[in-house]
Scaffold this motif. Structure first.
Motif, PDB file in Angstrom:
ATOM      1  N   TYR A  81       0.822  -1.212   0.000  1.00  0.00           N
ATOM      2  CA  TYR A  81       0.000   0.000   0.000  1.00  0.00           C
ATOM      3  C   TYR A  81       0.858   1.266   0.000  1.00  0.00           C
ATOM      4  CZ  TYR A  81      -4.058  -2.925   1.152  1.00  0.00           C
ATOM      5  OH  TYR A  81      -5.050  -3.865   1.135  1.00  0.00           O
ATOM      6  N   LEU A  82       1.981   1.218   0.686  1.00  0.00           N
ATOM      7  CA  LEU A  82       2.817   2.414   0.824  1.00  0.00           C
ATOM      8  C   LEU A  82       3.589   2.783  -0.440  1.00  0.00           C
ATOM      9  CD1 LEU A  82       4.364   2.071   4.385  1.00  0.00           C
ATOM     10  CD2 LEU A  82       2.826   3.853   3.570  1.00  0.00           C
ATOM     11  N   LYS A  83       4.025   1.792  -1.203  1.00  0.00           N
ATOM     12  CA  LYS A  83       4.870   2.072  -2.375  1.00  0.00           C
ATOM     13  C   LYS A  83       4.283   3.137  -3.303  1.00  0.00           C
ATOM     14  CE  LYS A  83       7.362  -2.283  -2.559  1.00  0.00           C
ATOM     15  NZ  LYS A  83       7.573  -3.537  -3.285  1.00  0.00           N
ATOM     16  N   LYS A 106      10.949  -8.085  11.889  1.00  0.00           N
ATOM     17  CA  LYS A 106      11.416  -8.282  10.515  1.00  0.00           C
ATOM     18  C   LYS A 106      10.547  -7.495   9.529  1.00  0.00           C
ATOM     19  CE  LYS A 106      12.461 -11.946   7.208  1.00  0.00           C
ATOM     20  NZ  LYS A 106      12.435 -13.389   6.955  1.00  0.00           N
ATOM     21  N   ASN A 107       9.224  -7.553   9.694  1.00  0.00           N
ATOM     22  CA  ASN A 107       8.331  -6.821   8.791  1.00  0.00           C
ATOM     23  C   ASN A 107       8.472  -5.314   8.959  1.00  0.00           C
ATOM     24  OD1 ASN A 107       7.387  -9.196   7.747  1.00  0.00           O
ATOM     25  ND2 ASN A 107       5.458  -9.175   8.855  1.00  0.00           N
ATOM     26  N   ILE A 111       9.579  -2.562   6.080  1.00  0.00           N
ATOM     27  CA  ILE A 111       8.850  -1.327   5.789  1.00  0.00           C
ATOM     28  C   ILE A 111       9.804  -0.142   5.840  1.00  0.00           C
ATOM     29  CG2 ILE A 111       7.075   0.258   6.642  1.00  0.00           C
ATOM     30  CD1 ILE A 111       5.519  -2.244   7.588  1.00  0.00           C
ATOM     31  N   ARG A 112      10.619  -0.068   6.874  1.00  0.00           N
ATOM     32  CA  ARG A 112      11.568   1.036   7.029  1.00  0.00           C
ATOM     33  C   ARG A 112      12.534   1.083   5.852  1.00  0.00           C
ATOM     34  NH1 ARG A 112      16.482   2.009   8.294  1.00  0.00           N
ATOM     35  NH2 ARG A 112      17.010  -0.131   8.819  1.00  0.00           N
ATOM     36  N   GLU A 113      13.061  -0.060   5.445  1.00  0.00           N
ATOM     37  CA  GLU A 113      14.001  -0.111   4.318  1.00  0.00           C
ATOM     38  C   GLU A 113      13.341   0.344   3.024  1.00  0.00           C
ATOM     39  OE1 GLU A 113      15.540  -4.094   4.221  1.00  0.00           O
ATOM     40  OE2 GLU A 113      16.590  -3.849   6.141  1.00  0.00           O
ATOM     41  N   MET A 114      12.100  -0.091   2.805  1.00  0.00           N
ATOM     42  CA  MET A 114      11.376   0.285   1.598  1.00  0.00           C
ATOM     43  C   MET A 114      11.140   1.797   1.572  1.00  0.00           C
ATOM     44  SD  MET A 114       7.955   1.064   0.442  1.00  0.00           S
ATOM     45  CE  MET A 114       7.076   0.594   1.888  1.00  0.00           C
ATOM     46  N   ILE A 115      10.771   2.382   2.703  1.00  0.00           N
ATOM     47  CA  ILE A 115      10.553   3.830   2.784  1.00  0.00           C
ATOM     48  C   ILE A 115      11.851   4.564   2.467  1.00  0.00           C
ATOM     49  CG2 ILE A 115      10.024   5.740   4.356  1.00  0.00           C
ATOM     50  CD1 ILE A 115       8.125   3.705   5.806  1.00  0.00           C
ATOM     51  N   ASN A 116      12.958   4.114   3.049  1.00  0.00           N
ATOM     52  CA  ASN A 116      14.261   4.742   2.807  1.00  0.00           C
ATOM     53  C   ASN A 116      14.691   4.653   1.355  1.00  0.00           C
ATOM     54  OD1 ASN A 116      14.614   5.691   5.403  1.00  0.00           O
ATOM     55  ND2 ASN A 116      15.698   3.867   6.069  1.00  0.00           N
ATOM     56  N   GLN A 117      14.331   3.569   0.674  1.00  0.00           N
ATOM     57  CA  GLN A 117      14.691   3.418  -0.740  1.00  0.00           C
ATOM     58  C   GLN A 117      13.879   4.342  -1.635  1.00  0.00           C
ATOM     59  OE1 GLN A 117      14.148  -0.717  -1.630  1.00  0.00           O
ATOM     60  NE2 GLN A 117      16.144  -1.322  -0.821  1.00  0.00           N
ATOM     61  N   GLU A 121      14.210  11.134   1.957  1.00  0.00           N
ATOM     62  CA  GLU A 121      14.013  12.398   2.664  1.00  0.00           C
ATOM     63  C   GLU A 121      12.840  12.367   3.640  1.00  0.00           C
ATOM     64  OE1 GLU A 121      11.619  12.432  -1.053  1.00  0.00           O
ATOM     65  OE2 GLU A 121      13.698  11.961  -0.630  1.00  0.00           O
ATOM     66  N   THR A 122      12.015  11.325   3.559  1.00  0.00           N
ATOM     67  CA  THR A 122      10.860  11.202   4.454  1.00  0.00           C
ATOM     68  C   THR A 122      11.325  10.815   5.851  1.00  0.00           C
ATOM     69  OG1 THR A 122       9.378  10.581   2.668  1.00  0.00           O
ATOM     70  CG2 THR A 122       8.713   9.951   4.869  1.00  0.00           C
ATOM     71  N   GLU A 123      10.817  11.571   6.814  1.00  0.00           N
ATOM     72  CA  GLU A 123      11.154  11.280   8.214  1.00  0.00           C
ATOM     73  C   GLU A 123      10.047  10.452   8.834  1.00  0.00           C
ATOM     74  OE1 GLU A 123      12.297  14.727  10.486  1.00  0.00           O
ATOM     75  OE2 GLU A 123      13.086  15.658   8.686  1.00  0.00           O
TER      76      GLU A 123
END
Length: 123
Positions: A81-83, A106-107, A111-117, A121-123
């Motif tokens: 959903y976030l992508k 793990k999940n 999520i954190r890794e996907m957001i960073n990729q 710049e999103t905090e």
């Protein structure tokens, strides 16, 4: 029948309400576009716990809040959903309410890794 008339009334009311909302959104979007460059976007995503939270209700002059709820979503669903939201909105801040249907470190890390990729710049 009376039931059919009631169903038709309900559908007509829904269509009228939807068209009014679209008109209001269109005019408010024009006003928001003028000040959007100055405002910071906050994307608030989560499961059904966010159902009745409206972005306008938690927005200010300097912060535009965008609320998206995904009823029944677990932490792995939230990645999918976030992508598109992150790609499209590129928010300054993200508030994520996830884990009421499941939770694993793990999940959350995925999520954190996907957001960073997608939006580092999103905090």
């Amino acid at each position: 029948t009376t039931e059919n008339r009631e169903n038709l009334k309900a559908k007509n009311h829904s269509v009228i309400k939807s068209s009014k909302e679209i008109t209001q959104k269109s005019s408010s979007q024009k006003n928001q576009n003028k000040s959007a460059s100055k405002r910071k976007d906050v994307l608030i995503c989560g499961d059904s716990m966010l159902n009745n939270i409206e972005g306008n209700g938690v927005s200010t002059k300097s912060v535009k809040s965008i609320v998206r709820s995904f009823p029944g979503a677990d932490s792995t669903d939230m990645i999918d959903y976030l992508k598109p939201l992150l790609n499209k909105k590129k928010p300054k801040y993200l508030i994520l309410h996830v884990g009421t249907n499941d939770i694993t470190v793990k999940n959350l890390e995925k999520i954190r890794e996907m957001i960073n990729q997608i939006t580092p710049e999103t905090e």
